[in-house]
Design a protein around this motif. Structure first.
Motif: not given
Length: 236
Positions: A97-109, A111-116, A125-128
């Motif tokens: 989770a820490g890896y995702q949030i230091i990026g430009e964006s990540f998906g919420d539960d 899979d809506n993009p949120l700013p990092g 984002g979220r995989g299948e």
């Protein structure tokens, strides 16, 4: 190192939000391997209600569930301390989770993009399917080479932008996308590896230390190196 050049400051960010999988072990092993070389250390615990100091040397972020992850990203963006620290040359290791949030964006539960936080050129984002199990990867030669091992438990899929490079090539497991695992950009490293990552991979711990300390004296092989080899042998 920090302004007090005799002390290496290791900053553990948001243990109240981002410590689901025991990633505090990364701070403990960094401290141990530094002190074995006679390097004085200070571990600073920064909770989500606290400002992030900019004078640290190595910053660590761990894993967390969706809602704590969202809150951590929001607070780190508004605080700005971590981004300023990286601009000063601090090293960062961010996990899952820490890896995702230091990026430009990540998906919420959903899979809506949120700013990092925007210190690593990645978008998640979220995989299948969920990636769960042991992971082994070969670190990029320019980073230091070698094999890393860990445990992954995430549904994230991460794409790297042009400013980031893959930390490693996946041999077993999913990582970013089934082909690569983690990313690096300057002194910022991100990975999906739990275990925790640094107790399982002492060479990776030494890489982080060397970013701030310079060339390190070698240490005799101990339980960390044995654990590293045992976990690779168990799954490969």
């Amino acid at each position: 190192m920090s302004d007090d050049s005799s002390v290496l400051r290791i900053v553990w960010i948001y243990p109240d939000l981002l410590s689901t999988y025991g990633d505090q072990g990364n701070a403990l092993i960094l401290r141990r391997r530094a002190e074995q070389r006679g390097i004085r250390t200070e571990v600073v615990y920064v909770y989500s209600s606290d400002p992030v100091p900019v004078e640290g040397d190595i910053y660590l972020l761990g894993g967390g569930e969706d809602r704590p992850q969202n809150l951590a990203a929001e607070r780190l963006r508004s605080d700005g301390g971590l981004k300023r620290a990286t601009e000063r040359g601090a090293a960062v290791l961010a996990v899952c989770a820490g890896y995702q949030i230091i990026g430009e964006s990540f998906g919420d539960d959903d899979d809506n993009p949120l700013p990092g936080v925007g210190i690593l050129d990645i978008r998640s984002g979220r995989g299948e399917t969920r990636a769960v199990g042991e992971i082994v990867a070969e670190v990029a030669p320019e980073v230091g080479g070698g094999t890393i091992t860990g445990f992954e438990n995430h549904q994230g899929r991460t794409a790297l932008g042009p400013s980031a490079r893959p930390l490693s090539r996946t041999l077993l497991g999913i990582g970013n996308d089934g082909s690569t695992e983690g990313a690096y950009q300057g002194n910022v490293l991100g990975t999906y590896l739990h275990g925790p990552a640094l107790p399982r991979n002492p060479a990776l711990a030494d890489l982080l230390l060397s970013i701030r300390v310079g060339q390190l004296d070698p240490l005799p092989a101990s339980w960390g190196e044995r654990l590293h080899e045992e976990r690779i042998a168990a799954v490969m």
